[in-house]
Design a protein around this motif. Structure first.
Motif, short mmCIF file in Angstrom:
data_model
loop_
_atom_site.label_atom_id
_atom_site.label_comp_id
_atom_site.label_asym_id
_atom_site.label_seq_id
_atom_site.Cartn_x
_atom_site.Cartn_y
_atom_site.Cartn_z
N UNK A 1 28.82 -55.35 37.47
CA UNK A 1 27.73 -56.11 38.05
C UNK A 1 27.90 -56.17 39.57
N UNK A 2 26.82 -56.44 40.26
CA UNK A 2 26.87 -56.58 41.71
C UNK A 2 27.59 -57.88 42.05
N UNK A 3 28.46 -57.93 43.06
CA UNK A 3 28.74 -56.88 44.05
C UNK A 3 29.88 -55.93 43.67
N UNK B 1 42.05 -45.42 53.22
CA UNK B 1 40.80 -46.04 53.63
C UNK B 1 40.11 -46.69 52.45
N UNK B 2 39.96 -45.95 51.37
CA UNK B 2 39.27 -46.48 50.20
C UNK B 2 40.06 -47.60 49.53
N UNK B 3 41.38 -47.50 49.57
CA UNK B 3 42.19 -48.58 49.04
C UNK B 3 41.99 -49.87 49.80
N UNK B 4 41.89 -49.77 51.12
CA UNK B 4 41.64 -50.94 51.96
C UNK B 4 40.26 -51.53 51.64
N UNK B 5 39.25 -50.66 51.57
CA UNK B 5 37.90 -51.15 51.29
C UNK B 5 37.81 -51.77 49.90
N UNK C 1 36.80 -55.63 48.86
CA UNK C 1 35.77 -55.91 47.86
C UNK C 1 36.32 -56.83 46.78
N UNK C 2 37.55 -56.58 46.34
CA UNK C 2 38.15 -57.43 45.32
C UNK C 2 38.31 -58.85 45.83
N UNK D 1 36.58 -64.43 45.63
CA UNK D 1 36.43 -65.70 46.35
C UNK D 1 34.97 -66.18 46.40
N UNK D 2 34.02 -65.25 46.45
CA UNK D 2 32.65 -65.66 46.75
C UNK D 2 31.64 -65.31 45.67
N UNK D 3 31.95 -64.35 44.81
CA UNK D 3 30.95 -63.93 43.82
C UNK D 3 30.92 -64.87 42.64
#
Length: 286
Positions: A226-228, A270-274, A278-279, A284-286
């Motif tokens: 699900x988003x996000x 780079x992708x690991x950082x991004x 996201x996690x 925290x917010x989703x």
């Protein structure tokens, strides 16, 4: 001796196995305990030393013909160090494996043993999964997927449809990434009479399958999350962009894909950082 052991363990790749375990365990368990610490340390160093140590010892003759070996992409150690590397691999891994088996469940222990079998079967004599086209990419992907599956199950969470989609996407990512790396070795592998997915299918078809696997992996994340959280699917874009310039690659110039492979090593960071950002955001917010 220490320098040789560190070189064999490929420090640049440590995070590729420790991160999936730690992230899966934390997301599934929502707590920090000794299993998380022991498992993360194990998948950070001993697991990689075992995986790459066995590989470097039993691939020594073919590695001599491979110009990539002897640096960040693989150690090239003299035969006099081989017994020491195998001993260090076993000695460093064994205490962690015993502790994890004692602290795990029947299911998590089975997954851990499958993971270790895949590590050994890829390079060890007689089995040599790395020389079995198709099975080579699958086994290599299991090396990186299994720590995540193990971490999830060890934390005590069930594997539902969402997790199956994520794990399937991860599996496709790993298979695509291995196949991309195999393209660059077509010439030395054929000279050494070694089979791989790329030596059988050829450079161009293998490259096309790499792109398809990345795309299908991203699609699975869109369908399963699900988003996000589904925004993780966007992380396939850097991998696609890395491989796209070689759409017209041939067996004769397959070594040029080495540039893509070197970029791939840093794209992972780079992708690991991004993915970490996201996690954190979704937690925290989703």
């Amino acid at each position: 001796m220490i320098r040789a052991i560190l070189a064999t363990s490929r420090p640049v790749s440590w995070v590729n196995t420790a991160y999936p375990f730690a992230a899966a365990y934390l997301i599934a368990g929502q707590h920090i305990d000794w299993l998380l610490v022991v498992g993360t340390v194990f998948f950070l160093f001993p697991y990689n030393l075992l995986m790459y140590g066995v590989n470097d010892v039993f691939d020594y003759e073919s590695d001599l013909r491979n110009p990539r070996k002897g640096g960040i992409e693989g150690a090239l150690l003299s035969k006099s160090k081989h017994r020491m590397i195998l001993a260090a691999s076993l000695i460093s891994a064994l205490p962690f494996v015993v502790a994890l088996l004692l602290g795990g469940t029947a299911l998590s222990n089975i997954i851990l043993l499958i993971s270790l079998f895949a590590v050994l079967a890829y390079s060890a004599p007689k089995l040599r999964f790395k020389e079995r086209p198709g099975l080579d990419s699958l086994t290599s992907s299991i090396h990186f997927l299994s720590p995540a599956v193990y971490g999830w199950v060890l934390a005590g969470s069930a594997v539902g449809s969402t997790q199956w989609c994520v794990f399937a996407a991860f599996l496709l990512w790993g298979m695509a990434s291995h196949a991309l790396g195999a393209i660059q070795d077509i010439i030395p592998d054929r000279e050494g009479q070694l089979g791989s997915i790329a030596t059988v299918l050829g450079a161009r078809l293998t490259l096309h399958l790499v792109l398809i696997a990345y795309l299908v992996g991203g699609a699975l994340l869109v369908l399963g999350l699900h988003w996000p959280s589904a925004a993780a699917a966007l992380l396939v874009i850097p991998y696609l962009l890395n491989a796209l310039p070689y759409l017209r690659v041939t067996d004769a110039n397959s070594q040029e894909v080495n540039r893509a492979w070197k970029r791939f090593l840093w794209v992972n960071y780079l992708c690991g950082f991004l993915l970490t950002m996201l996690i954190i955001y979704t937690t925290m917010f989703a």
